[in-house]
Design an enzyme around this catalytic site. Sequence first.
Site, PDB file in Angstrom:
ATOM      1  N   ASP A  13       0.803  -1.226   0.000  1.00  0.00           N
ATOM      2  CA  ASP A  13       0.000   0.000   0.000  1.00  0.00           C
ATOM      3  C   ASP A  13       0.835   1.275   0.000  1.00  0.00           C
ATOM      4  OD1 ASP A  13      -2.210  -1.673   0.113  1.00  0.00           O
ATOM      5  OD2 ASP A  13      -2.287  -1.627   2.301  1.00  0.00           O
ATOM      6  N   LYS A  16       1.716   2.242  -5.115  1.00  0.00           N
ATOM      7  CA  LYS A  16       2.227   1.719  -6.401  1.00  0.00           C
ATOM      8  C   LYS A  16       1.271   2.044  -7.557  1.00  0.00           C
ATOM      9  CE  LYS A  16       2.304  -2.352  -4.459  1.00  0.00           C
ATOM     10  NZ  LYS A  16       2.035  -2.016  -3.056  1.00  0.00           N
ATOM     11  N   GLY A  40      -4.671  -4.169  -3.773  1.00  0.00           N
ATOM     12  CA  GLY A  40      -5.639  -3.124  -4.088  1.00  0.00           C
ATOM     13  C   GLY A  40      -4.821  -1.906  -4.462  1.00  0.00           C
ATOM     14  N   GLN A 224       1.958  -5.946  -3.371  1.00  0.00           N
ATOM     15  CA  GLN A 224       2.397  -6.074  -1.978  1.00  0.00           C
ATOM     16  C   GLN A 224       3.682  -5.246  -1.766  1.00  0.00           C
ATOM     17  OE1 GLN A 224       1.343  -9.425  -3.540  1.00  0.00           O
ATOM     18  NE2 GLN A 224      -0.547  -8.456  -2.964  1.00  0.00           N
TER      19      GLN A 224
HETATM   20  P1  GDP Z   1      -0.819   0.399  -3.539  1.00  0.00           P
HETATM   21  O1  GDP Z   1      -1.417  -0.891  -3.106  1.00  0.00           O
HETATM   22  O2  GDP Z   1       0.656   0.455  -3.332  1.00  0.00           O
HETATM   23  O3  GDP Z   1      -1.204   0.788  -4.941  1.00  0.00           O
HETATM   24  O4  GDP Z   1      -1.430   1.505  -2.567  1.00  0.00           O
HETATM   25  P2  GDP Z   1      -2.968   1.623  -2.108  1.00  0.00           P
HETATM   26  O5  GDP Z   1      -3.759   2.129  -3.243  1.00  0.00           O
HETATM   27  O6  GDP Z   1      -3.441   0.379  -1.462  1.00  0.00           O
HETATM   28  O7  GDP Z   1      -2.836   2.666  -0.943  1.00  0.00           O
HETATM   29  C1  GDP Z   1      -2.332   3.927  -1.142  1.00  0.00           C
HETATM   30  C2  GDP Z   1      -3.415   4.940  -0.700  1.00  0.00           C
HETATM   31  O8  GDP Z   1      -2.825   6.206  -0.555  1.00  0.00           O
HETATM   32  C3  GDP Z   1      -4.500   5.102  -1.740  1.00  0.00           C
HETATM   33  O9  GDP Z   1      -5.703   5.428  -1.082  1.00  0.00           O
HETATM   34  C4  GDP Z   1      -4.013   6.285  -2.555  1.00  0.00           C
HETATM   35  O10 GDP Z   1      -5.069   6.994  -3.189  1.00  0.00           O
HETATM   36  C5  GDP Z   1      -3.373   7.128  -1.501  1.00  0.00           C
HETATM   37  N1  GDP Z   1      -2.224   7.932  -1.920  1.00  0.00           N
HETATM   38  C6  GDP Z   1      -1.257   7.652  -2.817  1.00  0.00           C
HETATM   39  N2  GDP Z   1      -0.324   8.619  -2.818  1.00  0.00           N
HETATM   40  C7  GDP Z   1      -0.703   9.528  -1.910  1.00  0.00           C
HETATM   41  C8  GDP Z   1      -0.140  10.754  -1.434  1.00  0.00           C
HETATM   42  O11 GDP Z   1       0.921  11.200  -1.834  1.00  0.00           O
HETATM   43  N3  GDP Z   1      -0.833  11.413  -0.444  1.00  0.00           N
HETATM   44  C9  GDP Z   1      -2.005  10.957   0.055  1.00  0.00           C
HETATM   45  N4  GDP Z   1      -2.600  11.664   1.001  1.00  0.00           N
HETATM   46  N5  GDP Z   1      -2.566   9.813  -0.379  1.00  0.00           N
HETATM   47  C10 GDP Z   1      -1.912   9.097  -1.329  1.00  0.00           C
HETATM   48  P1  IMO Z   2      -0.908  -4.130  -2.295  1.00  0.00           P
HETATM   49  O1  IMO Z   2      -0.474  -4.659  -3.631  1.00  0.00           O
HETATM   50  C1  IMO Z   2      -0.900  -4.566   2.026  1.00  0.00           C
HETATM   51  C2  IMO Z   2      -0.939  -8.641   3.609  1.00  0.00           C
HETATM   52  C3  IMO Z   2      -2.181  -9.083   4.336  1.00  0.00           C
HETATM   53  C4  IMO Z   2      -1.584 -10.086   5.297  1.00  0.00           C
HETATM   54  C5  IMO Z   2      -0.485 -10.738   4.461  1.00  0.00           C
HETATM   55  C6  IMO Z   2      -0.895 -12.040   3.804  1.00  0.00           C
HETATM   56  O2  IMO Z   2      -2.218  -3.422  -2.334  1.00  0.00           O
HETATM   57  O3  IMO Z   2       0.178  -3.339  -1.670  1.00  0.00           O
HETATM   58  P2  IMO Z   2      -2.479 -12.729   1.799  1.00  0.00           P
HETATM   59  O4  IMO Z   2      -3.862 -12.293   1.431  1.00  0.00           O
HETATM   60  O5  IMO Z   2      -1.462 -12.422   0.752  1.00  0.00           O
HETATM   61  O6  IMO Z   2      -2.429 -14.147   2.257  1.00  0.00           O
HETATM   62  O7  IMO Z   2      -2.095 -11.858   3.095  1.00  0.00           O
HETATM   63  O8  IMO Z   2      -0.140  -9.795   3.470  1.00  0.00           O
HETATM   64  N1  IMO Z   2      -1.179  -8.123   2.240  1.00  0.00           N
HETATM   65  C7  IMO Z   2      -1.114  -6.835   1.916  1.00  0.00           C
HETATM   66  N2  IMO Z   2      -0.919  -5.745   2.676  1.00  0.00           N
HETATM   67  N3  IMO Z   2      -1.021  -4.431   0.701  1.00  0.00           N
HETATM   68  C8  IMO Z   2      -1.184  -5.525  -0.091  1.00  0.00           C
HETATM   69  O9  IMO Z   2      -1.190  -5.459  -1.437  1.00  0.00           O
HETATM   70  C9  IMO Z   2      -1.292  -6.790   0.521  1.00  0.00           C
HETATM   71  N4  IMO Z   2      -1.473  -8.047   0.062  1.00  0.00           N
HETATM   72  C10 IMO Z   2      -1.391  -8.859   1.126  1.00  0.00           C
HETATM   73  O10 IMO Z   2      -2.807  -8.011   5.007  1.00  0.00           O
HETATM   74  O11 IMO Z   2      -0.962  -9.413   6.365  1.00  0.00           O
HETATM   75 MG    MG Z   3      -2.912  -1.592  -1.805  1.00  0.00          MG
END
Ligand code: GDP
Ligand code: IMO
Ligand code: MG
Length: 423
Positions: A13, A16, A40, A224
Site C-alpha cells: 500500500d 504503487k 488493491g 504487496q
Molecule cells: P498500492 O497498493 O501500493 O497501490 O497503494 P494503495 O492504493 O493500497 O494505498 C495507497 C493509498 O494512498 C490510496 O488510497 C491512494 O489513493 C493514496 N495515496 C497515494 N499517494 C498519496 C499521497 O501522496 N498522499 C495521500 N494523502 N494519499 C496518497
Molecule cells: P498491495 O499490492 C498490504 C498482507 C495481508 C496479510 C499478508 C498475507 O495493495 O500493496 P495474503 O492475502 O497475501 O495471504 O495476506 O499480506 N497483504 C497486503 N498488505 N497491501 C497488499 O497489497 C497486501 N497483500 C497482502 O494483510 O498481512
Molecule cells: Mg494496496
Amino acid sequence: MAVDLLLGLQWGDEGKGKIVDVLTKNYDIIARFQGGPNAGHTLEFDGIKHVLRTIPSGIFHNKSVNVIGNGVVIDPVVFVKELEGLKPFNIDYKSKLLISRKAHLILPTHRLLDAASEAAKGKAKIGSTLKGIGPTYMDKTGRNGIRVGDIEMDGWKEKYRALADKHESLIYFYKVDIQYDLDEMEKEFFEAIEILKSLKFIDSEEYLRDAIKKGKSILAEGAQGSLLDIDFGTYPYVTSSNTTAAGACTGLGIAPTMIKEVYGIFKAYTTRVGSGPFPTELLDDVGAKMAKIGNEFGAVTGRPRRCGWLDLVALKYTCAINGVTQLMMMKSDVLSGFDSLKICTAYNYKGDIIKHLPYTIEEEYVTPIYTEMKGWKQDLTKMSDTAQFPQELNDYIHFLEKELEIAIKIISVGPDRTQTILR
Ligand code: GDP
Ligand code: IMO
Ligand code: MG
C-alpha cells in the site's frame, strides 16, 4: 530498450497504483508480475477513484498494453468484477489487456481453504486478505494448480473437480466451522471463466521477449511490498509470492540482464495491515493522527492500517535486496502538522545496537532507535514544485537520501495523479 521495475519497499500500500498510472505515459507495456486480488492499487484522476486488483495500473491510458504475467494468481470472479468497473470508461480491454496462459487460477475452494487455515491458526493468524492467495500458490509449487491455459484445453473440468474435492476434504481436516455453498460459488466461478475466455491469452514470456527485441519499453508492476516477500519478508507474516525484484524475472520470464531502473516506492512513514511484527508502530495518538490524515484503511478489506514512523533499517534492507536505483516518497502531505518527526536509524537487538535487519524483528527482541527531526506545518497538497517545499521537508528528504545513498526522484503530495512532484 529495457525493462524498468516498480515495487513497494514496505508492507504494501505504498502507492504503487498511483505511480504506475503516472509513469505509464513513458511505457508501451505495463506488466503485473506477482500477487493476485490481495492487492488493491488505487488510482485517482479527474475526481474519480479506481481500485485495481489484478489488472495492471496502466489500463486507463489508451496507448499502452497491459499484461497479467505468469507469476500472478487470478480469481476469475474478482477479475470479472474489475472488468465491469472499467465499463464506464470505454476501455478496449479485449485488445489492451493480455493474460499469460501460465498464470494460475484461484478456485472457490482456495478461498475456503484460506479461511479455514486462518480460523485454525486462531491468534497466530497471518491476517490474510482471505482471497485464496496462499492455497493457490501452494498448489502451484505443489504442482497441482490449474492454469489459465488449461481452460483452453479439453478435460480441465475433471482436473478441477478432483482438486476441488481434495480441497473439501482438507477443509474438513481443519475442523473449523466454515459455512459455504459451494454450488453457488462454482456457478459464479464457471460463469466468470466464460467471460475470462473472451480475453486474449498469450505466452507472455514470448510476447515480452519479442517486445523487447522490437524496442518497446516495459514497466513491471509489483504488488504487496518487499517486507511481505515469501523469502525476505517478516515470515510467516508475509504473502506467498516473491514481491522483490527477482519476482519480476520469474513472474514475467524476463532475464535479469534486461532490467534497467528499479523504482522503489515508500511512504514517508510506515503502515502495515494484518498481523506480524512492526518495530516502529505507534499505538498512541500520533499513530491515530497518521491513520486519520492518511486515511489508512485497506483498499481490499477496509481494515484499519497500523501506522508508525519510517524505519530506515528495514528500508535499507529492501533497497539492497531489490537493487533500487531510484526512490519515490509517497504520502509526504500526511506528515504536515507534526511538531517533530522520528526516523528509526538503528535497532537495539537483544542489547546490541545494529543497523541491519536481523532474523526476527519481534517486539521482544527489537527496540527502535530514533533520530528526531523538526516537522513542518505547511499544507503540501497544492504544491507543484520542489521550490515551494518547507525547509524541514527538504531536510527530511536529504537525511533519507544520505542514509539510503539513493536519490528520491518523486515526492507525492496527494492521491491524485497531478499531486506528483519530480525532483
Ligand atoms: P498500492 O497498493 O501500493 O497501490 O497503494 P494503495 O492504493 O493500497 O494505498 C495507497 C493509498 O494512498 C490510496 O488510497 C491512494 O489513493 C493514496 N495515496 C497515494 N499517494 C498519496 C499521497 O501522496 N498522499 C495521500 N494523502 N494519499 C496518497
Ligand atoms: P498491495 O499490492 C498490504 C498482507 C495481508 C496479510 C499478508 C498475507 O495493495 O500493496 P495474503 O492475502 O497475501 O495471504 O495476506 O499480506 N497483504 C497486503 N498488505 N497491501 C497488499 O497489497 C497486501 N497483500 C497482502 O494483510 O498481512
Ligand atoms: Mg494496496
